[in-house]
Design a protein around this motif. Structure first.
Motif, mmCIF file in Angstrom:
data_model
loop_
_atom_site.group_PDB
_atom_site.id
_atom_site.type_symbol
_atom_site.label_atom_id
_atom_site.label_comp_id
_atom_site.label_asym_id
_atom_site.label_seq_id
_atom_site.Cartn_x
_atom_site.Cartn_y
_atom_site.Cartn_z
ATOM 1 N N THR A 1 -61.806 -55.081 3.567
ATOM 2 C CA THR A 1 -61.828 -56.446 3.025
ATOM 3 C C THR A 1 -61.415 -57.517 4.026
ATOM 4 O O THR A 1 -61.702 -58.694 3.833
ATOM 5 C CB THR A 1 -60.916 -56.556 1.788
ATOM 6 O OG1 THR A 1 -59.560 -56.250 2.168
ATOM 7 C CG2 THR A 1 -61.369 -55.604 0.693
ATOM 8 N N ALA A 2 -60.714 -57.139 5.095
ATOM 9 C CA ALA A 2 -60.256 -58.122 6.075
ATOM 10 C C ALA A 2 -61.223 -58.291 7.246
ATOM 11 O O ALA A 2 -60.899 -58.978 8.217
ATOM 12 C CB ALA A 2 -58.872 -57.737 6.595
ATOM 13 N N LEU B 1 -55.884 -52.428 3.190
ATOM 14 C CA LEU B 1 -56.870 -53.468 2.900
ATOM 15 C C LEU B 1 -58.302 -52.953 2.902
ATOM 16 O O LEU B 1 -59.222 -53.702 2.545
ATOM 17 C CB LEU B 1 -56.738 -54.603 3.927
ATOM 18 C CG LEU B 1 -55.393 -55.344 3.954
ATOM 19 C CD1 LEU B 1 -55.344 -56.305 5.123
ATOM 20 C CD2 LEU B 1 -55.161 -56.071 2.643
ATOM 21 N N VAL C 1 -52.581 -62.260 3.887
ATOM 22 C CA VAL C 1 -53.060 -61.997 5.244
ATOM 23 C C VAL C 1 -54.050 -63.080 5.670
ATOM 24 O O VAL C 1 -53.982 -63.607 6.793
ATOM 25 C CB VAL C 1 -53.713 -60.597 5.314
ATOM 26 C CG1 VAL C 1 -54.392 -60.388 6.656
ATOM 27 C CG2 VAL C 1 -52.659 -59.518 5.086
ATOM 28 N N THR C 2 -54.962 -63.428 4.780
ATOM 29 C CA THR C 2 -55.957 -64.455 5.089
ATOM 30 C C THR C 2 -55.290 -65.805 5.298
ATOM 31 O O THR C 2 -55.635 -66.549 6.238
ATOM 32 C CB THR C 2 -56.987 -64.555 3.957
ATOM 33 O OG1 THR C 2 -57.614 -63.283 3.794
ATOM 34 C CG2 THR C 2 -58.038 -65.605 4.263
ATOM 35 N N TYR D 1 -58.519 -51.240 13.602
ATOM 36 C CA TYR D 1 -59.136 -51.690 12.357
ATOM 37 C C TYR D 1 -60.633 -51.890 12.547
ATOM 38 O O TYR D 1 -61.446 -51.453 11.722
ATOM 39 C CB TYR D 1 -58.478 -52.987 11.879
ATOM 40 C CG TYR D 1 -58.995 -53.466 10.538
ATOM 41 C CD1 TYR D 1 -58.484 -52.945 9.351
ATOM 42 C CD2 TYR D 1 -60.003 -54.416 10.452
ATOM 43 C CE1 TYR D 1 -58.959 -53.369 8.115
ATOM 44 C CE2 TYR D 1 -60.489 -54.846 9.223
ATOM 45 C CZ TYR D 1 -59.967 -54.320 8.059
ATOM 46 O OH TYR D 1 -60.453 -54.732 6.836
ATOM 47 N N LEU E 1 -54.474 -59.137 0.675
ATOM 48 C CA LEU E 1 -55.488 -59.897 1.407
ATOM 49 C C LEU E 1 -55.266 -61.411 1.339
ATOM 50 O O LEU E 1 -55.407 -62.079 2.372
ATOM 51 C CB LEU E 1 -56.885 -59.536 0.896
ATOM 52 C CG LEU E 1 -58.040 -60.215 1.643
ATOM 53 C CD1 LEU E 1 -58.060 -59.789 3.105
ATOM 54 C CD2 LEU E 1 -59.369 -59.882 0.962
ATOM 55 N N LEU F 1 -53.728 -55.172 11.024
ATOM 56 C CA LEU F 1 -54.676 -54.898 9.941
ATOM 57 C C LEU F 1 -54.826 -53.412 9.643
ATOM 58 O O LEU F 1 -54.962 -53.015 8.483
ATOM 59 C CB LEU F 1 -56.050 -55.497 10.284
ATOM 60 C CG LEU F 1 -56.147 -57.020 10.256
ATOM 61 C CD1 LEU F 1 -57.552 -57.465 10.646
ATOM 62 C CD2 LEU F 1 -55.768 -57.575 8.885
#
Length: 222
Positions: free
Chosen positions: A107-108, A104, A80-81, A131, A77, A99
């Motif tokens: 959480t995303a 994950l 990715v963030t 997602y 994460l 995603l």
């Protein structure tokens, strides 16, 4: 549509294939070794490759290359963030498109919610993929559908639309209100609205097949 590695190899020239080989090797190494050794201050090499994908492999392949990098790196994460928040619109789109292929969970979701607050139709369309279909709660998902209609994103961009819309009376109400507001303002109702509204109908009740009459047992006279 994201392409596989095999499809990319068939379309990229030799220098681009060599660059991609190196990039994916770096991503895989980060996933297995560098993750534990990094001190959190240096940007992993594969993340730099992520930003340069369009330059080396062509903009038409950038989404697919970036997606492969995220998958190969088993991007956590924080990565990715960071890639989303620091990236261009094209880089953000690649993150959103990938995603559902990363481990994950939900959480995303903040990234999806951020994309849905924009008026960039490329990001909105990417945000309502598999997602979002799997993780957006009902209220947020309904507003995502309305956002698509409002911004002109085709309804078929919404993953599992028919499945999630079926029997959703609240979505039907929101769509009807939206259509009424547009009509009262003398504005055109998006053509996809009626399509989505039709999907909110409940599933038809199952009608059991009529039972067949049991043939009478033969008598001695027959």
């Amino acid at each position: 549509m994201l392409k596989t590695r095999k499809e990319l190899d068939a379309e990229l020239d030799a220098p681009a294939r060599a660059w991609l080989d190196t990039a994916l090797t770096e991503a895989a190494h980060h996933a297995t070794a560098d993750e534990a050794a990094t001190d959190g201050t240096a940007t992993p090499a594969w993340e730099l490759r992520f930003a340069a994908a369009g330059w080396h492999c062509g903009q038409q392949h950038a989404d697919s290359v970036r997606s492969l990098l995220l998958i190969e790196a088993r991007a956590p994460l924080p990565s990715v963030t960071r890639l989303y928040e620091q990236g261009t619109a094209a880089e953000r789109r690649a993150v959103l498109l990938t995603l559902d292929r990363l481990a994950l969970g939900a959480t995303a979701l903040p990234l999806v919610e951020d994309a849905l607050r924009t008026n960039d139709t490329r990001l909105v369309a990417a945000a309502v993929g598999p997602y979002a279909a799997a993780h957006l709660p009902p209220h947020a998902w309904r507003h995502a559908v309305l956002k698509c209609l409002f911004t002109g994103v085709p309804a078929d961009a919404v993953a599992r639309l028919g499945e999630r819309a079926q029997g959703d009376a609240e979505l039907a109400r929101m769509l009807a209100d939206f259509a009424a507001e547009r009509t009262a303002a003398g504005r055109e109702v998006p053509p996809g609205l009626r399509t989505v509204l039709a999907l909110t109908d409940p599933a038809p009740e199952h009608t059991p097949a009529p039972e067949r009459a049991t043939p009478a047992a033969p008598t001695e006279e027959s």
